[in-house]
Design a protein around this motif. Sequence first.
Motif, PDB file in Angstrom:
ATOM      1  N   GLN A   1       0.633  -1.182  -0.265  1.00  0.00           N
ATOM      2  CA  GLN A   1       0.024   0.144   0.044  1.00  0.00           C
ATOM      3  C   GLN A   1       0.307   1.820   0.042  1.00  0.00           C
ATOM      4  O   GLN A   1       0.607   1.990  -0.651  1.00  0.00           O
ATOM      5  N   TYR A   2       2.084   1.121   0.753  1.00  0.00           N
ATOM      6  CA  TYR A   2       2.886   1.914   0.285  1.00  0.00           C
ATOM      7  C   TYR A   2       3.555   2.644  -0.213  1.00  0.00           C
ATOM      8  O   TYR A   2       3.272   3.545  -1.043  1.00  0.00           O
ATOM      9  N   TRP A   3       3.588   0.849  -1.607  1.00  0.00           N
ATOM     10  CA  TRP A   3       4.498   1.470  -2.912  1.00  0.00           C
ATOM     11  C   TRP A   3       3.562   1.751  -3.356  1.00  0.00           C
ATOM     12  O   TRP A   3       4.093   3.178  -4.256  1.00  0.00           O
ATOM     13  N   VAL A   4       2.277   1.440  -3.365  1.00  0.00           N
ATOM     14  CA  VAL A   4       1.619   2.589  -4.255  1.00  0.00           C
ATOM     15  C   VAL A   4       0.510   3.775  -4.089  1.00  0.00           C
ATOM     16  O   VAL A   4       0.553   4.970  -5.022  1.00  0.00           O
ATOM     17  N   ALA A   5       0.929   4.377  -2.589  1.00  0.00           N
ATOM     18  CA  ALA A   5      -0.047   5.617  -2.362  1.00  0.00           C
ATOM     19  C   ALA A   5       1.432   6.975  -2.645  1.00  0.00           C
ATOM     20  O   ALA A   5       1.988   7.888  -3.189  1.00  0.00           O
ATOM     21  N   SER A   6       2.819   5.767  -3.164  1.00  0.00           N
ATOM     22  CA  SER A   6       4.295   6.369  -3.541  1.00  0.00           C
ATOM     23  C   SER A   6       4.196   6.593  -4.915  1.00  0.00           C
ATOM     24  O   SER A   6       5.350   7.419  -5.517  1.00  0.00           O
ATOM     25  N   PHE A   7       3.180   6.635  -5.662  1.00  0.00           N
ATOM     26  CA  PHE A   7       3.105   6.965  -7.021  1.00  0.00           C
ATOM     27  C   PHE A   7       3.614   7.425  -7.303  1.00  0.00           C
ATOM     28  O   PHE A   7       4.509   7.681  -8.685  1.00  0.00           O
ATOM     29  N   LEU A   8       3.399   8.915  -7.220  1.00  0.00           N
ATOM     30  CA  LEU A   8       4.278  10.129  -8.083  1.00  0.00           C
ATOM     31  C   LEU A   8       5.467  10.812  -6.836  1.00  0.00           C
ATOM     32  O   LEU A   8       5.922  12.005  -7.608  1.00  0.00           O
ATOM     33  N   ASN A   9       5.888   9.280  -6.104  1.00  0.00           N
ATOM     34  CA  ASN A   9       7.682   9.635  -5.904  1.00  0.00           C
ATOM     35  C   ASN A   9       8.635   8.652  -6.382  1.00  0.00           C
ATOM     36  O   ASN A   9       8.643   7.520  -5.284  1.00  0.00           O
TER      37      ASN A   9
ATOM     38  N   ALA B   1       9.435   5.285  -3.978  1.00  0.00           N
ATOM     39  CA  ALA B   1       8.397   4.329  -3.821  1.00  0.00           C
ATOM     40  C   ALA B   1      10.098   2.947  -4.271  1.00  0.00           C
ATOM     41  O   ALA B   1       9.227   2.033  -3.850  1.00  0.00           O
ATOM     42  N   PHE B   2      10.734   3.393  -4.999  1.00  0.00           N
ATOM     43  CA  PHE B   2      11.894   2.407  -5.000  1.00  0.00           C
ATOM     44  C   PHE B   2      12.679   2.524  -3.984  1.00  0.00           C
ATOM     45  O   PHE B   2      13.042   1.026  -3.559  1.00  0.00           O
ATOM     46  N   ALA B   3      12.548   3.605  -3.489  1.00  0.00           N
ATOM     47  CA  ALA B   3      14.093   2.914  -1.936  1.00  0.00           C
ATOM     48  C   ALA B   3      12.812   2.249  -0.737  1.00  0.00           C
ATOM     49  O   ALA B   3      13.475   1.181  -0.554  1.00  0.00           O
ATOM     50  N   ASN B   4      11.605   2.264  -0.695  1.00  0.00           N
ATOM     51  CA  ASN B   4      10.768   1.448   0.553  1.00  0.00           C
ATOM     52  C   ASN B   4      10.986  -0.284  -0.345  1.00  0.00           C
ATOM     53  O   ASN B   4      10.895  -0.559   0.444  1.00  0.00           O
ATOM     54  N   PHE B   5      10.505  -0.760  -2.049  1.00  0.00           N
ATOM     55  CA  PHE B   5      10.966  -1.292  -2.638  1.00  0.00           C
ATOM     56  C   PHE B   5      11.855  -2.041  -2.631  1.00  0.00           C
ATOM     57  O   PHE B   5      12.092  -3.966  -1.567  1.00  0.00           O
TER      58      PHE B   5
ATOM     59  N   THR C   1       5.638  -7.676  -4.727  1.00  0.00           N
ATOM     60  CA  THR C   1       6.224  -8.834  -5.381  1.00  0.00           C
ATOM     61  C   THR C   1       6.672  -8.115  -7.174  1.00  0.00           C
ATOM     62  O   THR C   1       5.389  -7.905  -7.053  1.00  0.00           O
ATOM     63  N   LEU C   2       7.438  -7.908  -7.659  1.00  0.00           N
ATOM     64  CA  LEU C   2       6.982  -7.603  -8.486  1.00  0.00           C
ATOM     65  C   LEU C   2       8.013  -8.302 -10.068  1.00  0.00           C
ATOM     66  O   LEU C   2       9.230  -8.842  -8.870  1.00  0.00           O
ATOM     67  N   ALA C   3       7.450  -8.222 -11.163  1.00  0.00           N
ATOM     68  CA  ALA C   3       8.476  -8.725 -11.980  1.00  0.00           C
ATOM     69  C   ALA C   3      10.096  -8.166 -12.060  1.00  0.00           C
ATOM     70  O   ALA C   3       9.781  -6.935 -11.764  1.00  0.00           O
TER      71      ALA C   3
END
Length: 105
Positions: A29-37, A41-45, A52-54
Motif C-alpha cells: 500500500q505504501y508503494w501504491v501511495a508513493s506513485f508520484l514519488n 517508491a523505489f527506496a521502499n521496494f 512482489t514485482l516482475a
Amino acid sequence: MEIPTADIDTYLGANPFDADNALEQINTQYWVASFLNGPEAFANFQRSGFPTLAPNPFPAQDISGDFINRHTYPNDEIAVNGDNLAEAVSRMGPDNLDTKVWWDQ
C-alpha cells in the motif's frame, strides 16, 4: 476530498487486514501511495522487497540481479563535487547500478 464511509467499508471488506502478511500489505500500500514519488517508491521496494514485482533488468548495463540496486551519481554532481564523489566511490564501490547502498550490504 473526503472518502465516503461506504467506500472505505467496501474496500476494507474486499481487502481485510491479515496479521500474518502485515509487512507485505503495508509496504504494498505504501508503494501504491508513493506513485508520484518514484525515488521513495523505489527506496521502499529496495528496503522491504514489497510489492512482489516482475524482474526488470536494466538493458543498458549488466546487473547481477533482477533489479538495479541504486541510481548512479548525476553528471552535474561529478562536475561540481568530483573530489567528494571520488571519496564516496572509494568507500562504497563502483558508481554503477549494481553497487549496493550502505544499508543493503
